[in-house]
Design an enzyme around this catalytic site. Structure first.
Site, PDB file in Angstrom:
ATOM      1  CG  HIS A 191      69.531 -16.810 -98.057  1.00 33.29           C
ATOM      2  ND1 HIS A 191      69.055 -15.534 -98.311  1.00 33.29           N
ATOM      3  CD2 HIS A 191      68.432 -17.588 -97.937  1.00 33.29           C
ATOM      4  CE1 HIS A 191      67.735 -15.556 -98.339  1.00 33.29           C
ATOM      5  NE2 HIS A 191      67.326 -16.796 -98.125  1.00 33.29           N
ATOM      6  CG  HIS A 194      51.857 -10.299 -77.506  1.00 34.95           C
ATOM      7  ND1 HIS A 194      52.929 -10.832 -76.830  1.00 34.95           N
ATOM      8  CD2 HIS A 194      50.977 -11.317 -77.692  1.00 34.95           C
ATOM      9  CE1 HIS A 194      52.719 -12.124 -76.631  1.00 34.95           C
ATOM     10  NE2 HIS A 194      51.540 -12.451 -77.147  1.00 34.95           N
ATOM     11  CG  HIS A 208      46.147 -14.118 -77.254  1.00 33.17           C
ATOM     12  ND1 HIS A 208      46.491 -12.791 -77.389  1.00 33.17           N
ATOM     13  CD2 HIS A 208      47.318 -14.797 -77.289  1.00 33.17           C
ATOM     14  CE1 HIS A 208      47.806 -12.690 -77.503  1.00 33.17           C
ATOM     15  NE2 HIS A 208      48.340 -13.894 -77.435  1.00 33.17           N
ATOM     16  CD  GLU A 249      64.911 -17.561 -95.470  1.00 36.09           C
ATOM     17  OE1 GLU A 249      64.730 -17.168 -96.630  1.00 36.09           O
ATOM     18  OE2 GLU A 249      65.663 -18.507 -95.181  1.00 36.09           O
ATOM     19  CD  GLU A 283      50.869 -14.965 -80.002  1.00 39.63           C
ATOM     20  OE1 GLU A 283      50.760 -14.083 -79.128  1.00 39.63           O
ATOM     21  OE2 GLU A 283      50.677 -16.170 -79.776  1.00 39.63           O
ATOM     22  CG  HIS A 343      66.572 -17.539-102.440  1.00 36.91           C
ATOM     23  ND1 HIS A 343      67.150 -18.612-101.803  1.00 36.91           N
ATOM     24  CD2 HIS A 343      65.685 -17.010-101.556  1.00 36.91           C
ATOM     25  CE1 HIS A 343      66.611 -18.747-100.597  1.00 36.91           C
ATOM     26  NE2 HIS A 343      65.733 -17.782-100.415  1.00 36.91           N
ATOM     27  CG  HIS A 365      49.445 -13.426 -73.139  1.00 35.32           C
ATOM     28  ND1 HIS A 365      48.965 -14.708 -73.276  1.00 35.32           N
ATOM     29  CD2 HIS A 365      50.096 -13.153 -74.308  1.00 35.32           C
ATOM     30  CE1 HIS A 365      49.305 -15.184 -74.462  1.00 35.32           C
ATOM     31  NE2 HIS A 365      49.985 -14.261 -75.111  1.00 35.32           N
ATOM     32  CG  HIS A 419      63.643 -13.420 -99.708  1.00 33.24           C
ATOM     33  ND1 HIS A 419      64.037 -13.056 -98.441  1.00 33.24           N
ATOM     34  CD2 HIS A 419      63.942 -14.743 -99.829  1.00 33.24           C
ATOM     35  CE1 HIS A 419      64.536 -14.122 -97.834  1.00 33.24           C
ATOM     36  NE2 HIS A 419      64.506 -15.155 -98.641  1.00 33.24           N
ATOM     37  NE  ARG A 452      63.617 -21.130-101.764  1.00 29.89           N
ATOM     38  CZ  ARG A 452      63.847 -20.115-102.590  1.00 29.89           C
ATOM     39  NH1 ARG A 452      64.804 -20.181-103.495  1.00 29.89           N
ATOM     40  NH2 ARG A 452      63.106 -19.019-102.509  1.00 29.89           N
ATOM     41  CD  GLU A 454      60.198 -20.018-100.526  1.00 26.99           C
ATOM     42  OE1 GLU A 454      60.409 -19.033 -99.774  1.00 26.99           O
ATOM     43  OE2 GLU A 454      61.107 -20.738-100.974  1.00 26.99           O
TER      44      GLU A 454
HETATM   45 MN    MN Z   1      65.190 -17.265 -98.463  1.00 31.09          MN
HETATM   46 MN    MN Z   2      50.447 -14.287 -77.177  1.00 25.23          MN
END
Ligand code: MN
Ligand code: MN
Length: 454
Positions: free
Chosen positions: A203, A344, A388, A164, A349, A158, A342, A160, A155, A226
């Site tokens: 990277h 968050h 959820h 990542e 998520e 590059h 539960h 961004h 890859r 991407e």
């Molecule tokens: Mn990358």
């Molecule tokens: Mn969760």
């Protein structure tokens, strides 16, 4: 066929017995129950079957409040018959869209997508595919990319604007990067290891032997693409050659002739003959080797919580300091077990399913809920603070990632909360007996076991 394989319809209709019979007579596949109930709906004119189903609904209805008092009956009688056309494979994957759970209600946006319907960009050396907010509209905070590199394939170098985060799903890769102090980083990564490259850090990723690698990238921006990153070849192909020459000590035009005129992105390359440490030392020169750990060897990590029903490994900035914008939980749920009820407090998520079969219900405020099923290579999404669960409905271990755009993992367990609130207050609200409440786990187990099998 175990109870966990026939999770919805049969349990709800226990009094009739008729639908249990049809489920048992179905092929012993994971979809047997769903196929049989769909088949039932296609032919629901059969009076005896319909009567049995309605009797079941009547026995169940008081437990399932609905804004339409007739909905509980209608979802299982001839009202929900279906002449087709039907996309059978899709319908079988999410049977609860055709025959909704009695507890589902209202208009909840889809929170499922699959990497298997994302377009692959295939090059010599490998491929990539992505799920971002254009594919899954609810997924505004994070986007995911699935990539395969053959041994030797890159890859391309590059960077961004998004951070990542990544997990190696299979195989081996060599990473290179330069930190913000100009120091060199070269590291080999194996299955279940993580890495994180902050915005702007350049990277590359290269597949190693014996057969390269496949990994999942998660970016801290739902609209990340991407296919629109900053690539070294793309940039230089769009820079006047005399400028490149001036930048490179007056290199003659003929010396710049080999420069690619378009981006390489994924392409075959030469396998390293030196170790990562040797390459890091050799390339570092006077700048030195980077002290920054852009990777985290999760394959050596003990679970944060573990029980007979499963485990979770939580990796946030406490363990992986460079990953300031992305936090992960790697969860294993044994057959019959469930990631407990539960929510968050601090982030949406984004989920990626690595193995197995699951179902979950996204509850939304104001009498809204939707239940959907998930399999390996699917993506899910749950907005911040919405409660959820994730239930293993298959026969093998369920393995998935919970990803968050935050530096700190946080959740609230329903059980932990109601066992640490005055008992009087909980009994006044939930109307359950003191004995029922006393049997609820007093703390967060993360993964709870299925019903005991005698
Ligand atoms: Mn990358
Ligand atoms: Mn969760």
């Amino acid at each position: 066929m175990t109870d966990t394989q026939t999770p919805n319809f049969d349990k709800a209709e226990a009094p009739s017995g008729r639908l249990d019979v049809s489920a048992e007579s179905a092929p012993a596949s994971d979809n047997g129950a769903e196929l049989s109930r769909r088949a039932f709906l296609r032919t629901a004119g059969t009076a005896a079957l319909a009567t049995a189903a309605i009797a079941g609904v009547a026995a169940h209805a008081s437990a399932a409040p609905s804004p339409d008092p007739n909905e509980a009956k209608a979802r299982l009688d001839h009202s929900n018959s279906n002449f087709g056309p039907t996309n059978e494979p899709i319908a079988q994957e999410n049977p609860e869209s055709e025959v909704t759970e009695p507890t589902d209600a209202g208009d909840v946006p889809v929170f499922w997508y699959s990497m298997d319907i994302a377009k692959k960009r295939i090059s010599e050396g490998g491929w990539a595919r992505q799920v971002n907010v254009k594919d899954l509209e609810i997924s505004t905070t994070l986007a995911g990319v699935n990539m395969r590199l053959e041994a030797g394939a890159y890859r391309e170098l590059h960077w961004h604007a998004a951070g990542e985060w990544s997990i190696m799903l299979n195989g081996n890769a060599r990473l290179t990067a330069m930190d913000n102090q100009g120091k060199s980083y070269v590291k080999d990564i194996t299955k279940n290891d993580l890495w994180f490259f902050p915005a702007g850090v350049p990277h590359s990723i290269q597949g190693l032997g014996p057969d390269g690698c496949e990994f999942l990238l998660v970016f801290d921006d739902g609209s990340f693409s991407e296919f629109e990153t900053t690539l070294i070849t793309d940039w230089l192909a769009h820079t006047p050659r005399e400028v490149v020459s001036k930048n490179w000590a007056g290199a003659p035009e003929s010396a710049l002739e080999p420069l690619p005129t378009h981006e390489l992105y994924i392409f075959p390359g030469t396998l390293p003959t030196q170790s990562a440490e040797q390459e890091a030392q050799a390339s570092a020169g006077a700048n030195g080797v980077s002290p920054v750990a852009f990777d985290f060897p999760m394959h050596t990590m003990k679970p944060t919580h573990e029980s007979a029903s499963g485990s979770v490994r939580i990796v946030d900035t406490k363990l992986f300091p460079v990953s300031t914008t992305v936090t992960a939980a790697y969860v294993i749920v044994k057959p019959g077990g469930m990631r407990e009820l539960h929510w968050h407090q601090n982030a949406d998520e984004w989920q990626y399913f690595i193995q197995g079969q699951a179902r979950q219900t996204l509850f939304d405020n104001g009498n809204k809920a939707r239940t959907m099923n998930f399999r390996a290579n699917d993506v899910g999404y749950i907005p911040k603070t919405l409660p959820h669960y994730i239930e293993n409905i298959g026969t093998e271990d369920l393995i998935f990632l919970e990803m968050f755009k935050t530096d700190t993992y946080m959740d609230v367990s329903l059980n932990n909360w109601i066992r640490h609130t005055p008992e009087r207050v909980i009994l006044d609200h939930l109307k359950i007996s003191r004995e029922t409440l006393a049997a609820v786990p007093t703390e967060e187990l993360v993964v709870v076991p299925g019903p005991k099998v005698s």
